[in-house]
Design a protein around this motif. Structure first.
Motif, PDB file in Angstrom:
ATOM      1  N   TYR A 169       0.861  -1.179   0.000  1.00  0.00           N
ATOM      2  CA  TYR A 169       0.000   0.000   0.000  1.00  0.00           C
ATOM      3  C   TYR A 169       0.896   1.226   0.000  1.00  0.00           C
ATOM      4  CZ  TYR A 169      -3.160   3.614   1.616  1.00  0.00           C
ATOM      5  OH  TYR A 169      -3.883   4.769   1.727  1.00  0.00           O
ATOM      6  N   MET A 170       0.723   2.093  -0.989  1.00  0.00           N
ATOM      7  CA  MET A 170       1.532   3.308  -1.096  1.00  0.00           C
ATOM      8  C   MET A 170       0.640   4.501  -0.842  1.00  0.00           C
ATOM      9  SD  MET A 170       3.954   2.515  -4.330  1.00  0.00           S
ATOM     10  CE  MET A 170       3.941   0.832  -4.908  1.00  0.00           C
ATOM     11  N   LYS A 171       0.969   5.220   0.191  1.00  0.00           N
ATOM     12  CA  LYS A 171       0.147   6.361   0.550  1.00  0.00           C
ATOM     13  C   LYS A 171       0.677   7.649  -0.072  1.00  0.00           C
ATOM     14  CE  LYS A 171      -2.262   8.224   4.506  1.00  0.00           C
ATOM     15  NZ  LYS A 171      -2.520   8.105   5.927  1.00  0.00           N
ATOM     16  N   CYS A 172       1.941   7.983   0.183  1.00  0.00           N
ATOM     17  CA  CYS A 172       2.461   9.263  -0.306  1.00  0.00           C
ATOM     18  C   CYS A 172       3.123   9.149  -1.679  1.00  0.00           C
ATOM     19  CB  CYS A 172       3.438   9.868   0.696  1.00  0.00           C
ATOM     20  SG  CYS A 172       5.050   9.050   0.760  1.00  0.00           S
ATOM     21  N   GLY A 173       3.733   8.002  -1.977  1.00  0.00           N
ATOM     22  CA  GLY A 173       4.417   7.819  -3.255  1.00  0.00           C
ATOM     23  C   GLY A 173       5.747   8.530  -3.341  1.00  0.00           C
ATOM     24  N   LEU A 174       6.231   9.073  -2.233  1.00  0.00           N
ATOM     25  CA  LEU A 174       7.477   9.841  -2.219  1.00  0.00           C
ATOM     26  C   LEU A 174       8.532   9.282  -1.268  1.00  0.00           C
ATOM     27  CD1 LEU A 174       5.805  13.369  -2.041  1.00  0.00           C
ATOM     28  CD2 LEU A 174       6.809  12.296  -4.061  1.00  0.00           C
ATOM     29  N   GLY A 175       8.247   8.180  -0.609  1.00  0.00           N
ATOM     30  CA  GLY A 175       9.196   7.614   0.339  1.00  0.00           C
ATOM     31  C   GLY A 175       9.234   8.334   1.670  1.00  0.00           C
ATOM     32  N   LYS A 176       8.179   9.031   2.007  1.00  0.00           N
ATOM     33  CA  LYS A 176       8.153   9.806   3.259  1.00  0.00           C
ATOM     34  C   LYS A 176       7.316   9.137   4.348  1.00  0.00           C
ATOM     35  CE  LYS A 176      10.363  13.277   1.433  1.00  0.00           C
ATOM     36  NZ  LYS A 176      11.787  13.302   1.593  1.00  0.00           N
ATOM     37  N   CYS A 177       6.207   8.526   3.984  1.00  0.00           N
ATOM     38  CA  CYS A 177       5.268   8.045   5.005  1.00  0.00           C
ATOM     39  C   CYS A 177       5.655   6.686   5.587  1.00  0.00           C
ATOM     40  CB  CYS A 177       3.843   7.998   4.459  1.00  0.00           C
ATOM     41  SG  CYS A 177       3.539   6.654   3.283  1.00  0.00           S
ATOM     42  N   GLY A 178       6.399   5.877   4.821  1.00  0.00           N
ATOM     43  CA  GLY A 178       6.839   4.585   5.309  1.00  0.00           C
ATOM     44  C   GLY A 178       5.850   3.448   5.157  1.00  0.00           C
ATOM     45  N   HIS A 179       4.674   3.697   4.604  1.00  0.00           N
ATOM     46  CA  HIS A 179       3.684   2.624   4.466  1.00  0.00           C
ATOM     47  C   HIS A 179       4.162   1.474   3.574  1.00  0.00           C
ATOM     48  CE1 HIS A 179       0.781   5.423   6.251  1.00  0.00           C
ATOM     49  NE2 HIS A 179       0.126   4.309   6.585  1.00  0.00           N
ATOM     50  N   CYS A 180       4.996   1.774   2.603  1.00  0.00           N
ATOM     51  CA  CYS A 180       5.427   0.745   1.661  1.00  0.00           C
ATOM     52  C   CYS A 180       6.842   0.251   1.941  1.00  0.00           C
ATOM     53  CB  CYS A 180       5.328   1.268   0.231  1.00  0.00           C
ATOM     54  SG  CYS A 180       6.464   2.616  -0.135  1.00  0.00           S
ATOM     55  N   CYS A 181       7.331   0.501   3.110  1.00  0.00           N
ATOM     56  CA  CYS A 181       8.703   0.161   3.478  1.00  0.00           C
ATOM     57  C   CYS A 181       8.886  -1.358   3.612  1.00  0.00           C
ATOM     58  CB  CYS A 181       9.051   0.852   4.788  1.00  0.00           C
ATOM     59  SG  CYS A 181      10.807   0.897   5.079  1.00  0.00           S
ATOM     60  N   ALA A 187      14.129  -0.304   2.170  1.00  0.00           N
ATOM     61  CA  ALA A 187      13.688   0.166   0.848  1.00  0.00           C
ATOM     62  C   ALA A 187      12.225   0.570   0.884  1.00  0.00           C
ATOM     63  CB  ALA A 187      13.885  -0.936  -0.192  1.00  0.00           C
ATOM     64  N   TYR A 188      11.915   1.534   0.042  1.00  0.00           N
ATOM     65  CA  TYR A 188      10.535   1.964  -0.157  1.00  0.00           C
ATOM     66  C   TYR A 188      10.090   1.468  -1.527  1.00  0.00           C
ATOM     67  CZ  TYR A 188      11.269   5.155   3.742  1.00  0.00           C
ATOM     68  OH  TYR A 188      11.534   5.681   4.979  1.00  0.00           O
ATOM     69  N   VAL A 189       8.979   0.745  -1.563  1.00  0.00           N
ATOM     70  CA  VAL A 189       8.492   0.224  -2.832  1.00  0.00           C
ATOM     71  C   VAL A 189       8.184   1.373  -3.788  1.00  0.00           C
ATOM     72  CG1 VAL A 189       6.657  -1.111  -3.971  1.00  0.00           C
ATOM     73  CG2 VAL A 189       7.653  -1.928  -1.829  1.00  0.00           C
ATOM     74  N   CYS A 190       7.666   2.487  -3.253  1.00  0.00           N
ATOM     75  CA  CYS A 190       7.261   3.604  -4.120  1.00  0.00           C
ATOM     76  C   CYS A 190       8.440   4.300  -4.801  1.00  0.00           C
ATOM     77  CB  CYS A 190       6.427   4.618  -3.338  1.00  0.00           C
ATOM     78  SG  CYS A 190       7.334   5.530  -2.064  1.00  0.00           S
ATOM     79  N   THR A 191       9.594   4.354  -4.166  1.00  0.00           N
ATOM     80  CA  THR A 191      10.721   5.069  -4.764  1.00  0.00           C
ATOM     81  C   THR A 191      11.855   4.152  -5.200  1.00  0.00           C
ATOM     82  OG1 THR A 191      11.668   5.489  -2.578  1.00  0.00           O
ATOM     83  CG2 THR A 191      10.259   7.224  -3.532  1.00  0.00           C
ATOM     84  N   ASP A 192      12.022   3.018  -4.540  1.00  0.00           N
ATOM     85  CA  ASP A 192      13.105   2.087  -4.867  1.00  0.00           C
ATOM     86  C   ASP A 192      12.629   0.944  -5.747  1.00  0.00           C
ATOM     87  OD1 ASP A 192      14.917   3.508  -3.176  1.00  0.00           O
ATOM     88  OD2 ASP A 192      14.092   2.451  -1.440  1.00  0.00           O
ATOM     89  N   GLY A 193      11.356   0.776  -5.910  1.00  0.00           N
ATOM     90  CA  GLY A 193      10.771  -0.332  -6.672  1.00  0.00           C
ATOM     91  C   GLY A 193       9.823   0.215  -7.696  1.00  0.00           C
TER      92      GLY A 193
END
Length: 177
Positions: free
Chosen positions: A140-152, A156-162
């Motif tokens: 689940y990606m909330k911010c899409g910027l690697g700030k919120c940590g939901h996709c950590c 790694a952040y799925v939204c920025t590293d994946g």
């Protein structure tokens, strides 16, 4: 980060999808088909619960008849006039006449977690290395910027590293597969 298709030029491409896992792989298959001379063998292994659950049926028919593309389909529960393979997608690897080239190959794997686990086990038994297998990670990606940590995942952040990672990277992140 998308699938780095240009890095795979000259390699055999093996696509393994279960259910809706074909959706993220479709664009890679179309890309490779449109640049057919850039790649070695192209094999597609796709499974769904029933024939009605198969996605992109017109594309599957085109891919099946395309020169230089092998398309193998399976369903868990046959219905109606289904005459194809019955079983999980990994069982397609053991069909008579099917040979998966291990050397110089990249395997794309997308599907439900239970399928993912068994397919990876089957591929490892055939001799594939973690660096040869790539997939998308779903979070689940909330911010899409690697700030919120939901996709950590680990560090790694799925939204920025994946969302595309090799199996080797996924294991390093500590993700249980």
């Amino acid at each position: 980060r998308q699938f780095p298709m240009r890095e795979y030029v000259g390699k055999n491409l093996i696509f393994v999808a279960g259910g809706i896992g074909l959706i993220p792989l479709r664009s890679c298959i179309v890309y490779a088909r449109d640049r057919r001379s850039d790649y070695g063998r192209i094999q597609i292994f796709y499974g769904a619960r029933t024939p009605r659950d198969l996605l992109y049926v017109p594309d599957l028919r085109r891919w099946e008849s395309a020169a230089g593309i092998e398309c193998h389909l399976a369903v868990d529960h046959p219905e109606g006039d289904w005459k194809g393979h019955v079983g999980v997608v990994g069982s397609l690897f053991k069909k008579p006449g099917v040979e998966l080239p291990v050397e110089n190959s990249i395997v794309f794997v997308c599907g439900p977690p239970v399928m993912f686990r068994f397919v990876l086990k089957d591929l490892k038994a055939l001799g594939f290395d973690d660096r040869q297998m790539v997939s998308t990670m779903e979070r689940y990606m909330k911010c899409g910027l690697g700030k919120c940590g939901h996709c950590c995942i680990g560090v790694a952040y799925v939204c920025t590293d994946g969302p595309v990672f090799t199996l080797e990277q996924i294991r390093r992140l500590g993700e249980e597969i």
